[in-house]
Design an enzyme around this catalytic site. Structure first.
Site, PDB file in Angstrom:
ATOM      1  CG  LEU A 243      52.776  34.796  24.395  1.00 26.34           C
ATOM      2  CD1 LEU A 243      52.646  33.395  24.986  1.00 26.34           C
ATOM      3  CD2 LEU A 243      51.407  35.428  24.203  1.00 26.34           C
ATOM      4  CG  ASP A 244      54.523  32.919  21.450  1.00 29.51           C
ATOM      5  OD1 ASP A 244      54.672  31.820  22.002  1.00 29.51           O
ATOM      6  OD2 ASP A 244      53.431  33.325  21.014  1.00 29.51           O
ATOM      7  CD  GLU A 245      58.529  39.307  22.930  1.00 33.29           C
ATOM      8  OE1 GLU A 245      59.455  39.818  23.590  1.00 33.29           O
ATOM      9  OE2 GLU A 245      57.528  39.941  22.545  1.00 33.29           O
TER      10      GLU A 245
END
Length: 300
Positions: A243-245
């Site tokens: 997530l979001d990486e």
């Protein structure tokens, strides 16, 4: 499509009908540029733009992006790809050749917040976003009238915890039906499942309303306000299972101070978000981004 956009696109296609892009990444070693440029020269090509980068000339990875004009490239593309294959094999290249005139088919996912979607629509309508805007998918109905006024299909697919798998299957079916090249999450407030992401590797671009890696997850402006930040920003990145990486394409920031409350941060943040997303998307559409591990090489 407006008459202005039609004229803009037609002019672009006519001007660049013989142009192509070659993107390469491979182990760095002597002779790569010479081999590639000599290959293009022998086929009557004229290089109009060239960018290169090496992580380390001694055992690193080499990246190369070349734009070139070549007579009748649209009908010769497969032939040139076949002829280039021995060079690619010799240097262990990961490579792709794309036509400058190929407008990638784009799908946009959106929830309630409209600012990023509106920016994409306006840029597309003005002929500044060179893509085939194929469809919009949303888990809310409220943007239908706006989207359809641009002549773009709008699909409402509600998502709940219980229906998430079924909803994603509907979305995947639509994306395959339209033969989509790139998916843009324009503030789509749903987490995509690993199985969905796996269907479209390196083809999903997200805008995160935070200067990652700070304030990952929900309510980042509230997090930032409580922390008393002096800079806020936005990050556009490719979506992965983490997530979001995923690999970051573009970021930007704006200075704030103690006088700014949460709503002020959100207002300023919306401007940054739409700007960063459009910039990242344009670079992707122009084949200016090469993914390297969890990083990107962006030839601007």
């Amino acid at each position: 499509m407006s008459e202005f956009r039609k004229r803009r696109i037609q002019s672009f296609l006519e001007k660049h009908q013989d142009r192509a892009r070659l993107l390469i990444s491979c182990p760095d070693q002597p002779g790569i540029v010479a081999a590639v440029t000599n290959f293009l020269y022998e086929r009557g090509a004229n290089i109009v733009e060239s960018n290169q980068y090496s992580t380390d000339p001694e055992g690193g990875t080499f990246f190369l992006r070349i734009e070139f004009d070549c007579p009748h490239i649209r009908v010769r593309k497969e032939e040139i790809e076949n002829e280039f294959s021995p060079i690619a094999e010799r240097f262990s290249m990961d490579w792709r050749l794309s036509l400058h005139t190929h407008l990638k088919k784009m799908a946009v996912f959106v929830s309630k917040e409209e600012h990023c979607l509106l920016e994409l629509l306006w840029e597309w309508q003005a002929g500044e976003l060179l893509a085939d805007f194929a469809l919009v998918i949303s888990n809310h109905e409220h943007m239908r009238e706006t989207v359809e006024s641009f002549g773009i299909p709008y699909y409402y697919i509600p998502v709940t915890k219980e229906t998430k798998q079924e909803a994603e299957q509907q979305q995947i079916a639509l994306l395959k039906q339209y033969d989509i090249d790139v998916i843009v999450l324009a503030r789509y407030m749903q987490i995509l499942s690993p199985s969905f992401v796996a269907q479209f590797p390196s083809k999903i671009i997200n805008i995160h309303h935070s200067f990652l890696p700070a304030f990952i997850g929900a309510r980042p402006y509230e997090q930032a306000y409580r922390r008393g930040v002096k800079l806020i920003g936005a990050t556009s990145h490719y979506v992965t299972d983490d997530l979001d990486e995923g690999p970051i394409i573009e970021q930007d920031v704006e200075r704030v101070d103690h006088k700014h409350h949460v709503e002020d941060l959100k207002r300023i943040g919306r401007i940054i978000e739409k700007t960063v997303l459009v910039r990242a998307l344009k670079w992707h559409l122009q084949d200016r981004v090469i993914i390297h591990g969890n990083k990107t090489i962006v030839f601007k």
